[in-house]
Enzyme design. Structure first.
Site, mmCIF file in Angstrom:
data_model
loop_
_atom_site.group_PDB
_atom_site.id
_atom_site.type_symbol
_atom_site.label_atom_id
_atom_site.label_comp_id
_atom_site.label_asym_id
_atom_site.label_seq_id
_atom_site.Cartn_x
_atom_site.Cartn_y
_atom_site.Cartn_z
ATOM 1 N N ARG A 230 0.857 -1.183 0.000
ATOM 2 C CA ARG A 230 0.000 0.000 0.000
ATOM 3 C C ARG A 230 0.893 1.232 0.000
ATOM 4 N NH1 ARG A 230 -3.373 -2.788 -1.623
ATOM 5 N NH2 ARG A 230 -5.433 -3.257 -0.782
ATOM 6 N N ASP A 254 4.432 -0.362 -6.988
ATOM 7 C CA ASP A 254 3.169 -0.746 -7.650
ATOM 8 C C ASP A 254 2.011 0.019 -7.022
ATOM 9 O OD1 ASP A 254 1.657 -2.391 -9.530
ATOM 10 O OD2 ASP A 254 0.833 -3.366 -7.740
ATOM 11 N N GLU A 259 -2.528 7.449 -4.969
ATOM 12 C CA GLU A 259 -2.845 6.795 -6.247
ATOM 13 C C GLU A 259 -4.309 6.903 -6.642
ATOM 14 O OE1 GLU A 259 -1.762 2.668 -5.171
ATOM 15 O OE2 GLU A 259 -3.864 2.150 -5.455
ATOM 16 N N HIS A 291 -0.659 -0.288 -9.767
ATOM 17 C CA HIS A 291 -1.399 -1.248 -8.926
ATOM 18 C C HIS A 291 -1.860 -2.448 -9.760
ATOM 19 C CE1 HIS A 291 -3.547 -1.273 -4.816
ATOM 20 N NE2 HIS A 291 -3.432 -2.513 -5.250
HETATM 21 P P1 NAD Z 1 -1.558 -11.116 5.058
HETATM 22 O O1 NAD Z 1 -2.566 -10.611 6.030
HETATM 23 O O2 NAD Z 1 -1.566 -12.553 4.669
HETATM 24 O O3 NAD Z 1 -0.083 -10.781 5.593
HETATM 25 C C1 NAD Z 1 0.268 -9.542 6.147
HETATM 26 C C2 NAD Z 1 1.393 -9.783 7.132
HETATM 27 O O4 NAD Z 1 1.824 -8.514 7.614
HETATM 28 C C3 NAD Z 1 0.962 -10.610 8.351
HETATM 29 O O5 NAD Z 1 1.857 -11.693 8.547
HETATM 30 C C4 NAD Z 1 1.020 -9.618 9.503
HETATM 31 O O6 NAD Z 1 1.378 -10.200 10.732
HETATM 32 C C5 NAD Z 1 2.103 -8.671 8.995
HETATM 33 N N1 NAD Z 1 2.098 -7.401 9.691
HETATM 34 C C6 NAD Z 1 1.057 -6.729 10.246
HETATM 35 N N2 NAD Z 1 1.499 -5.615 10.854
HETATM 36 C C7 NAD Z 1 2.839 -5.593 10.681
HETATM 37 C C8 NAD Z 1 3.855 -4.696 11.094
HETATM 38 N N3 NAD Z 1 3.584 -3.609 11.818
HETATM 39 N N4 NAD Z 1 5.133 -4.977 10.743
HETATM 40 C C9 NAD Z 1 5.425 -6.096 10.030
HETATM 41 N N5 NAD Z 1 4.508 -6.977 9.628
HETATM 42 C C10 NAD Z 1 3.235 -6.722 9.944
HETATM 43 O O7 NAD Z 1 -1.700 -10.176 3.780
HETATM 44 P P2 NAD Z 1 -1.191 -10.498 2.301
HETATM 45 O O8 NAD Z 1 -2.256 -11.218 1.561
HETATM 46 O O9 NAD Z 1 0.178 -11.063 2.343
HETATM 47 O O10 NAD Z 1 -1.155 -9.019 1.698
HETATM 48 C C11 NAD Z 1 -0.217 -8.060 2.159
HETATM 49 C C12 NAD Z 1 -0.611 -6.702 1.626
HETATM 50 O O11 NAD Z 1 -0.425 -6.696 0.200
HETATM 51 C C13 NAD Z 1 -2.099 -6.376 1.801
HETATM 52 O O12 NAD Z 1 -2.334 -5.767 3.048
HETATM 53 C C14 NAD Z 1 -2.380 -5.439 0.676
HETATM 54 O O13 NAD Z 1 -2.233 -4.113 1.146
HETATM 55 C C15 NAD Z 1 -1.281 -5.720 -0.346
HETATM 56 N N6 NAD Z 1 -1.792 -6.213 -1.638
HETATM 57 C C16 NAD Z 1 -1.415 -5.562 -2.771
HETATM 58 C C17 NAD Z 1 -1.859 -6.023 -4.003
HETATM 59 C C18 NAD Z 1 -1.444 -5.348 -5.300
HETATM 60 O O14 NAD Z 1 -2.047 -5.606 -6.353
HETATM 61 N N7 NAD Z 1 -0.428 -4.493 -5.305
HETATM 62 C C19 NAD Z 1 -2.697 -7.139 -4.074
HETATM 63 C C20 NAD Z 1 -3.053 -7.788 -2.880
HETATM 64 C C21 NAD Z 1 -2.596 -7.321 -1.666
#
Ligand code: NAD
Length: 326
Positions: A230, A254, A259, A291
């Site tokens: 994000r 990305d 955005e 994105h």
């Molecule tokens: P997820 O919930 O499986 O994993 C997120 C991880 O971040 C968890 O293990 C959590 O413990 C950790 N976390 C939370 N707070 C934290 C902190 N302060 N410091 C370090 N780690 C921390 O989520 P995911 O499916 O792996 O997705 C991750 C992120 O990717 C989503 O939140 C979303 O914003 C982003 N995303 C982007 C796209 C894209 O197209 N660019 C697509 C999907 C998701």
């Protein structure tokens, strides 16, 4: 059940058309959900929203007045939803917690390799009959240290690929994943030792501007920074200063803090007023994609299927586990 789908593109319509039946009637709106466009949902029972739709308290209140009882997010992240207000109003919110984490992980690697081996420059050069290699010098990924912040679904999928490259893997997460035991370290160590840092944690009050002047100062000179999570995880102005001072050697984004007014639209005939974004684009070592990390056939298929299942569960009075605890 009638569902107003906001920020709907042709690929969204193609995906949902497979699931539309007598019980799910989708109406598509190209507009982003906002205080101005929210009235389009009049007469619907639920709305379907995406990453840049505005689901803040004022919009939720208008949705509630119209009788909307459910929000089906067709994404994993939910930082754009005021969950407390949704709870107060009795609006249920479901998301697609896991759809093809490999889609985002593979895009992350594509960004690393493009920046490293300068494929974007090579593509244009060769088309100009210019086969000189000056300026295209890369480095071996093998043996480099890659730091992953966030090792949930996408971080783990990225870690698996990174290991295959023969990189040294460092991880930081507030909740450790057993599969990556032995790789965890402190955030400070990760900053100090990583040649490449990639962000895979959600945007929360704790992670907003995680990458700022102080964290950047701890990183190696010439570090590669990749953000496919994000935009607001990064303080963009601090990153621009670090690009100018050569602290950051490569930047792959990305996602971008502001955005919402730019991404997912063809603005080629318009002016972009965002001076910070325009400045980012002037650096030769910055690669920006709009994105698109999620954007694979497999991910779209899963998004439309799981979103439809979430809507059907709601219509049947069931909870299928994809609702946010609100
Ligand atoms: P997820 O919930 O499986 O994993 C997120 C991880 O971040 C968890 O293990 C959590 O413990 C950790 N976390 C939370 N707070 C934290 C902190 N302060 N410091 C370090 N780690 C921390 O989520 P995911 O499916 O792996 O997705 C991750 C992120 O990717 C989503 O939140 C979303 O914003 C982003 N995303 C982007 C796209 C894209 O197209 N660019 C697509 C999907 C998701």
């Amino acid at each position: 059940m009638k569902i107003a789908v906001f920020s709907a593109k042709k690929y969204d319509q193609d995906g949902f058309s497979q699931w539309a039946d007598a019980s799910l009637k989708f109406t598509y709106f190209d507009s982003r959900l906002s205080q101005e466009s929210v009235k389009l949902a009049q007469g619907c029972h639920a709305i379907c929203a995406f990453v840049n739709d505005d689901l803040s308290a004022p919009v939720l209140k208008q949705l509630s007045v119209m009788g909307i009882e459910m929000i089906a997010l067709r994404c994993a992240g939910f930082n754009n939803v005021d969950l407390d207000t949704a709870k107060e109003l009795g609006i249920r919110v479901a998301r697609v917690p896991a759809y093809s984490p490999e889609a985002v992980a593979e895009h992350t690697l594509a960004m690393m390799l493009t920046l490293n081996r300068k494929l974007h420059k090579a593509f244009n050069r060769v088309r100009d009959d210019n086969f000189a290699l000056d300026g295209l010098l890369g480095f071996n990924m093998h043996g480099k240290t890659v730091g992953l912040i966030g090792t949930g679904r996408i971080g783990l999928a990225t870690a698996r690929i990174i290991k295959g490259f023969g990189c040294k893997l460092l991880c930081y997460d507030v909740q450790e994943n057993a599969e990556l035991a032995g790789h965890y370290t402190s955030l400070a160590q990760l900053y100090q030792q990583s040649d490449i840092i990639s962000l895979h944690c959600p945007l929360t009050p704790d992670t907003q501007h995680l990458i700022n002047q102080d964290s950047l100062a701890q990183m190696k000179d010439g570090v590669m920074l990749i953000n496919t999570s994000r935009g607001a995880l990064i303080d963009t102005k601090a990153v621009i200063n670090s690009l100018k001072s050569r602290k950051i050697g490569y930047l792959g984004l990305d996602v971008y803090e502001q955005e919402a007014d730019i991404f997912f639209e063809d603005l080629s005939e318009q002016m972009i007023d965002d001076e910070v974004f325009k400045r980012l684009l002037t650096f030769p070592n910055v690669l920006i994609t709009g994105h698109q990390a999620f954007f694979t056939k497999e991910a779209l298929q899963q998004i439309s299927q799981i979103t439809s299942e979430n809507l059907l569960a709601f219509a049947s009075g069931l909870r299928n586990g994809n609702e946010l605890a609100n």
